[in-house]
Design a protein around this motif. Structure first.
Motif, mmCIF file in Angstrom:
data_model
loop_
_atom_site.group_PDB
_atom_site.id
_atom_site.type_symbol
_atom_site.label_atom_id
_atom_site.label_comp_id
_atom_site.label_asym_id
_atom_site.label_seq_id
_atom_site.Cartn_x
_atom_site.Cartn_y
_atom_site.Cartn_z
ATOM 1 N N LEU A 17 0.930 -1.268 0.144
ATOM 2 C CA LEU A 17 0.196 -0.032 0.241
ATOM 3 C C LEU A 17 0.817 1.306 0.069
ATOM 4 N N GLY A 18 1.944 1.401 0.650
ATOM 5 C CA GLY A 18 2.783 2.428 0.907
ATOM 6 C C GLY A 18 3.461 2.826 -0.412
ATOM 7 N N ILE A 19 3.778 1.547 -1.281
ATOM 8 C CA ILE A 19 4.495 1.709 -2.526
ATOM 9 C C ILE A 19 3.663 2.453 -3.660
ATOM 10 N N ALA A 20 2.069 1.799 -3.490
ATOM 11 C CA ALA A 20 1.067 2.169 -4.371
ATOM 12 C C ALA A 20 0.840 3.585 -4.040
ATOM 13 N N GLY A 21 0.923 3.965 -2.699
ATOM 14 C CA GLY A 21 0.543 5.408 -2.316
ATOM 15 C C GLY A 21 1.489 6.435 -2.764
ATOM 16 N N CYS A 22 2.592 6.030 -2.991
ATOM 17 C CA CYS A 22 3.706 7.004 -3.383
ATOM 18 C C CYS A 22 3.177 7.514 -4.724
ATOM 19 N N ALA A 23 2.877 6.941 -5.610
ATOM 20 C CA ALA A 23 2.398 7.481 -6.938
ATOM 21 C C ALA A 23 1.333 8.606 -6.907
ATOM 22 N N THR A 24 0.283 8.304 -5.921
ATOM 23 C CA THR A 24 -0.818 9.498 -5.669
ATOM 24 C C THR A 24 -0.529 10.519 -4.977
ATOM 25 N N MET A 25 0.583 10.498 -3.979
ATOM 26 C CA MET A 25 0.701 11.459 -3.061
ATOM 27 C C MET A 25 0.903 12.723 -3.724
ATOM 28 N N GLU A 26 1.554 12.899 -4.816
ATOM 29 C CA GLU A 26 1.679 14.247 -5.734
ATOM 30 C C GLU A 26 0.279 14.855 -6.046
ATOM 31 N N GLY A 27 -0.522 13.838 -6.427
ATOM 32 C CA GLY A 27 -1.896 14.345 -7.063
ATOM 33 C C GLY A 27 -2.749 14.924 -5.638
ATOM 34 N N PHE A 28 -2.675 14.084 -4.561
ATOM 35 C CA PHE A 28 -3.144 14.430 -3.260
ATOM 36 C C PHE A 28 -2.726 15.886 -2.909
ATOM 37 N N GLY A 29 -1.379 16.059 -3.040
ATOM 38 C CA GLY A 29 -0.836 17.431 -2.386
ATOM 39 C C GLY A 29 -1.329 18.524 -3.136
ATOM 40 N N GLU A 30 -1.357 18.202 -4.562
ATOM 41 C CA GLU A 30 -2.003 19.309 -5.470
ATOM 42 C C GLU A 30 -3.449 19.437 -5.212
ATOM 43 N N ASP A 31 -4.240 18.355 -4.810
ATOM 44 C CA ASP A 31 -5.784 19.016 -4.402
ATOM 45 C C ASP A 31 -5.706 19.615 -3.280
ATOM 46 N N VAL A 32 -4.811 19.305 -2.264
ATOM 47 C CA VAL A 32 -4.817 19.962 -0.928
ATOM 48 C C VAL A 32 -4.572 21.499 -1.234
ATOM 49 N N GLN A 33 -3.541 21.694 -2.019
ATOM 50 C CA GLN A 33 -2.874 23.049 -2.477
ATOM 51 C C GLN A 33 -4.187 23.758 -3.201
ATOM 52 N N ASP A 34 -4.878 23.180 -4.249
ATOM 53 C CA ASP A 34 -5.945 23.949 -4.735
ATOM 54 C C ASP A 34 -6.941 24.144 -3.840
ATOM 55 N N ALA A 35 -7.523 23.361 -2.612
ATOM 56 C CA ALA A 35 -8.206 23.603 -1.735
ATOM 57 C C ALA A 35 -7.901 24.895 -0.956
ATOM 58 N N GLY A 36 -6.698 24.910 -0.406
ATOM 59 C CA GLY A 36 -6.371 26.123 0.121
ATOM 60 C C GLY A 36 -6.463 27.365 -0.361
#
Length: 52
Positions: A21-40
Motif C-alpha cells: 500500500l505504501g508503494i502504491a500510495g507514493c504514486a498518488t501522493m503528488e496528486g493528493f498534494g496538488e488537491d490540498v493546495q488547490d483547496a487551500g
C-alpha cells in the motif's frame, strides 16, 4: 503452540500488505498534494472576496 507459530506469518503478511500500500500510495501522493493546495487556494480566494 499452533497459535504461536501463526503470529510471525500473520505479521509478515501484515507488513507485506502495508508495504504494498505504501508503494502504491507514493504514486498518488503528488496528486493528493496538488488537491490540498488547490483547496487551500480556493479557501484563500473566498476569504479575500468576503473581506471586501
Amino acid at each position: 503452540m499452533q497459535f504461536a507459530s501463526r503470529i510471525p506469518a500473520a505479521l509478515l503478511i501484515l507488513l507485506v500488505s502495508l508495504g504494498s500500500l505504501g508503494i502504491a500510495g507514493c504514486a498518488t501522493m503528488e496528486g493528493f498534494g496538488e488537491d490540498v493546495q488547490d483547496a487551500g487556494e480556493s479557501i484563500e480566494r473566498q476569504a479575500e472576496d468576503n473581506s471586501d
